[in-house]
Design a protein around this motif. Structure first.
Motif, PDB file in Angstrom:
ATOM      1  N   TYR A  80      61.230  65.072  57.836  1.00  0.00           N
ATOM      2  CA  TYR A  80      59.775  65.006  57.680  1.00  0.00           C
ATOM      3  C   TYR A  80      59.420  64.503  56.283  1.00  0.00           C
ATOM      4  CZ  TYR A  80      59.784  67.942  61.863  1.00  0.00           C
ATOM      5  OH  TYR A  80      59.999  68.430  63.134  1.00  0.00           O
ATOM      6  N   LYS A  81      58.468  63.590  56.240  1.00  0.00           N
ATOM      7  CA  LYS A  81      57.989  63.029  54.972  1.00  0.00           C
ATOM      8  C   LYS A  81      56.566  63.520  54.734  1.00  0.00           C
ATOM      9  CE  LYS A  81      56.989  58.556  52.761  1.00  0.00           C
ATOM     10  NZ  LYS A  81      56.965  57.082  52.979  1.00  0.00           N
ATOM     11  N   VAL A  82      56.346  64.101  53.535  1.00  0.00           N
ATOM     12  CA  VAL A  82      55.058  64.716  53.200  1.00  0.00           C
ATOM     13  C   VAL A  82      54.609  64.234  51.829  1.00  0.00           C
ATOM     14  CG1 VAL A  82      53.855  66.899  52.785  1.00  0.00           C
ATOM     15  CG2 VAL A  82      55.612  66.770  54.566  1.00  0.00           C
ATOM     16  N   THR A  83      53.354  63.884  51.692  1.00  0.00           N
ATOM     17  CA  THR A  83      52.816  63.562  50.372  1.00  0.00           C
ATOM     18  C   THR A  83      52.585  64.857  49.607  1.00  0.00           C
ATOM     19  OG1 THR A  83      51.719  61.568  51.180  1.00  0.00           O
ATOM     20  CG2 THR A  83      50.905  62.498  49.117  1.00  0.00           C
ATOM     21  N   GLU A  84      53.093  64.899  48.389  1.00  0.00           N
ATOM     22  CA  GLU A  84      52.991  66.120  47.589  1.00  0.00           C
ATOM     23  C   GLU A  84      51.524  66.458  47.318  1.00  0.00           C
ATOM     24  OE1 GLU A  84      55.101  68.023  43.608  1.00  0.00           O
ATOM     25  OE2 GLU A  84      54.742  65.872  43.716  1.00  0.00           O
ATOM     26  N   PRO A  85      51.150  67.727  47.478  1.00  0.00           N
ATOM     27  CA  PRO A  85      49.758  68.122  47.244  1.00  0.00           C
ATOM     28  C   PRO A  85      49.374  67.980  45.773  1.00  0.00           C
ATOM     29  CG  PRO A  85      51.142  70.051  47.535  1.00  0.00           C
ATOM     30  CD  PRO A  85      51.995  68.867  47.877  1.00  0.00           C
ATOM     31  N   ARG A  86      48.092  67.706  45.543  1.00  0.00           N
ATOM     32  CA  ARG A  86      47.603  67.577  44.165  1.00  0.00           C
ATOM     33  C   ARG A  86      47.413  68.941  43.504  1.00  0.00           C
ATOM     34  NH1 ARG A  86      45.955  62.372  43.107  1.00  0.00           N
ATOM     35  NH2 ARG A  86      45.435  61.045  44.904  1.00  0.00           N
ATOM     36  N   ALA A  87      47.093  69.958  44.308  1.00  0.00           N
ATOM     37  CA  ALA A  87      46.792  71.285  43.768  1.00  0.00           C
ATOM     38  C   ALA A  87      47.778  72.314  44.304  1.00  0.00           C
ATOM     39  CB  ALA A  87      45.368  71.691  44.130  1.00  0.00           C
ATOM     40  N   MET A  88      48.083  73.293  43.504  1.00  0.00           N
ATOM     41  CA  MET A  88      48.990  74.362  43.885  1.00  0.00           C
ATOM     42  C   MET A  88      48.198  75.519  44.511  1.00  0.00           C
ATOM     43  SD  MET A  88      52.221  73.659  43.337  1.00  0.00           S
ATOM     44  CE  MET A  88      51.875  72.017  43.965  1.00  0.00           C
ATOM     45  N   ARG A  89      47.749  75.290  45.736  1.00  0.00           N
ATOM     46  CA  ARG A  89      47.111  76.358  46.512  1.00  0.00           C
ATOM     47  C   ARG A  89      47.508  76.186  47.977  1.00  0.00           C
ATOM     48  NH1 ARG A  89      42.540  73.272  44.812  1.00  0.00           N
ATOM     49  NH2 ARG A  89      41.717  71.928  46.473  1.00  0.00           N
ATOM     50  N   ASP A  90      47.555  77.293  48.706  1.00  0.00           N
ATOM     51  CA  ASP A  90      48.021  77.280  50.083  1.00  0.00           C
ATOM     52  C   ASP A  90      47.261  76.247  50.907  1.00  0.00           C
ATOM     53  OD1 ASP A  90      49.471  79.373  49.155  1.00  0.00           O
ATOM     54  OD2 ASP A  90      48.667  80.874  50.525  1.00  0.00           O
ATOM     55  N   ALA A  91      48.012  75.495  51.723  1.00  0.00           N
ATOM     56  CA  ALA A  91      47.395  74.458  52.547  1.00  0.00           C
ATOM     57  C   ALA A  91      48.366  74.016  53.626  1.00  0.00           C
ATOM     58  CB  ALA A  91      46.992  73.259  51.683  1.00  0.00           C
ATOM     59  N   THR A  92      47.821  73.308  54.611  1.00  0.00           N
ATOM     60  CA  THR A  92      48.645  72.642  55.618  1.00  0.00           C
ATOM     61  C   THR A  92      48.721  71.169  55.274  1.00  0.00           C
ATOM     62  OG1 THR A  92      48.052  74.218  57.369  1.00  0.00           O
ATOM     63  CG2 THR A  92      48.860  72.052  58.066  1.00  0.00           C
ATOM     64  N   LEU A  93      49.931  70.630  55.227  1.00  0.00           N
ATOM     65  CA  LEU A  93      50.145  69.243  54.825  1.00  0.00           C
ATOM     66  C   LEU A  93      50.545  68.405  56.032  1.00  0.00           C
ATOM     67  CD1 LEU A  93      52.300  69.902  51.614  1.00  0.00           C
ATOM     68  CD2 LEU A  93      49.800  69.720  51.780  1.00  0.00           C
ATOM     69  N   PRO A  94      49.869  67.276  56.251  1.00  0.00           N
ATOM     70  CA  PRO A  94      50.280  66.392  57.346  1.00  0.00           C
ATOM     71  C   PRO A  94      51.628  65.767  57.047  1.00  0.00           C
ATOM     72  CG  PRO A  94      48.593  65.339  56.010  1.00  0.00           C
ATOM     73  CD  PRO A  94      48.711  66.744  55.503  1.00  0.00           C
ATOM     74  N   ALA A  95      52.419  65.547  58.082  1.00  0.00           N
ATOM     75  CA  ALA A  95      53.778  65.009  57.890  1.00  0.00           C
ATOM     76  C   ALA A  95      54.036  63.842  58.825  1.00  0.00           C
ATOM     77  CB  ALA A  95      54.811  66.103  58.129  1.00  0.00           C
ATOM     78  N   THR A  96      54.898  62.956  58.370  1.00  0.00           N
ATOM     79  CA  THR A  96      55.428  61.885  59.211  1.00  0.00           C
ATOM     80  C   THR A  96      56.845  62.265  59.607  1.00  0.00           C
ATOM     81  OG1 THR A  96      54.115  60.204  58.065  1.00  0.00           O
ATOM     82  CG2 THR A  96      55.995  59.441  59.356  1.00  0.00           C
ATOM     83  N   ALA A  97      57.136  62.258  60.902  1.00  0.00           N
ATOM     84  CA  ALA A  97      58.452  62.663  61.394  1.00  0.00           C
ATOM     85  C   ALA A  97      59.297  61.444  61.731  1.00  0.00           C
ATOM     86  CB  ALA A  97      58.301  63.551  62.627  1.00  0.00           C
ATOM     87  N   TYR A  98      60.531  61.443  61.244  1.00  0.00           N
ATOM     88  CA  TYR A  98      61.487  60.383  61.552  1.00  0.00           C
ATOM     89  C   TYR A  98      62.679  60.993  62.294  1.00  0.00           C
ATOM     90  CZ  TYR A  98      58.873  57.788  57.996  1.00  0.00           C
ATOM     91  OH  TYR A  98      57.877  57.190  57.268  1.00  0.00           O
TER      92      TYR A  98
END
Length: 347
Positions: free
Chosen positions: A135-153
């Motif tokens: 899974y490829k994920v763009t690193e979040p800008r802020a350090m707070r809990d979140a769900t991150l969209p991912a690209t699956a290979y």
């Protein structure tokens, strides 16, 4: 003779695990090479981090290290500070966590944003899965809990399935590599352009040390490191060994990553309250901080050998001859146990 019952196979796998740990106990404890003593850099304080299996240093957030649990947890990663406290927990959207075994970090040259790669590549059935997923994920800008969209290979190995725990990304090319965990392991290279519409083929490009548990590229792409249960080996390219680096004693060595400046390694273990150590690299094996303008330079001899590095001779993949002989002993013992258990179960 009839086929070996499934129960015998399961028992024999446990026996092999015991023999592997026994083999590790036979080796002399390697001194921690970080601050001149055996104290860890920090310990994970989050009670939810029970089986830290992957480790990646944030390329954009100072003092942040990412980790995730082994199989049995959900699709989430933890952003941890240098004091061992969790700063944020990120759920990976649309992902499943079958057997997450490693992670890597890189930088998107177009945006300057950090990129996290999470590898669902574990296969305790030794190649039973038709494909594995990264899974490829763009690193979040802020350090707070979140769900991150991912690209699956989805990826499969040329020549058949493998169990693997090491994943790394070349910061110069953005190319993904997987390192298999086997008695005779290998480094596998993914296509230059990963596809989301078909299964990507991983092709063997070089050998890997016995039972590799993780791998990581230097921030400047000048080389990479492969971790095993016992030590670590630094390479300039697949099959081209630079140095053998001793590691601190760990209950079950599972993870490795470079520091942001490329001068040291971070390595960790599974288990509750598990430690992370900082291990300085010898001069000839050091990388440099990631920089678009940085050009690789030939390493200069240090004048004297580093106490934490040695040229590994006598075995493929940079593994010392003594370690190879030890593993051969472990293998012979494992075969004996498998035969005994299969015989008793089949009677």
């Amino acid at each position: 003779m009839g086929s070996t019952p499934a129960g015998a196979v399961r028992i024999s796998r446990r026996a092999i695990g015991v023999l592997v740990l026994a083999g590790a106990a036979l080796l002399p404890a390697a001194p921690a090479a970080g601050a001149g003593d055996d104290r860890p850099l920090f310990r994970f304080k989050d009670a939810r981090i029970t089986e830290s299996s992957g480790l990646a240093v944030s390329p954009t957030h100072d003092g942040i290290v990412y980790t995730h649990n082994d199989s049995g947890d959900g699709p989430r990663i933890f952003a941890v500070g240098e004091d061992g406290r969790t700063r944020a927990t990120f759920t990976i959207g649309g992902a499943t966590a079958r057997d997450w075994e490693g992670m890597a970090a890189s930088v998107d040259p177009a945006t300057g944003r950090g990129v996290l790669w999470i590898a669902d590549i574990g296969d305790n059935l030794d190649g039973a899965w038709p494909y594995v997923t990264v899974y490829k994920v763009t690193e979040p800008r802020a350090m707070r809990d979140a769900t991150l969209p991912a690209t699956a290979y989805r990826l499969r190995y040329e020549g058949g399935g493998r169990n693997a725990e090491g994943v790394m990304v070349n910061p110069r090319t953005g190319r993904l590599y997987v390192v298999s965990k086997e008695m005779s392991g290998s480094v596998y290279e993914a296509p230059a352009r990963l596809s989301t519409n078909r299964v990507n083929v991983l092709r063997k490009v070089g050998p890997a040390p016995i039972m590799a548990t993780d791998a990581a590229y230097a921030p400047d792409g000048s080389g990479f490191v492969i971790r095993t249960y016992f030590s670590a080996s630094v390479y300039s390219a697949p099959g081209k060994l630079i140095a053998h680096v001793t590691m601190p004693p760990l209950q079950q060595a599972e993870s490795i990553s470079y520091t942001r400046d490329g001068t040291a390694l971070l390595t960790g273990s599974e288990g509750a309250d598990s430690p992370v150590y900082r291990v300085p690299l010898p001069p000839e094996a050091r990388g440099r901080p990631a920089s678009p303008s940085a050009r690789p330079q030939a390493a200069k001899p240090s004048g004297r050998p580093s106490p934490h590095a040695s040229r590994a001779e006598g075995a493929p993949g940079g593994v010392p001859l003594s370690m190879t002989l030890l593993w051969l002993g472990v293998a012979v013992g494992a075969i004996g146990v498998i035969a005994a258990v299969a015989y008793r179960t089949g009677r």
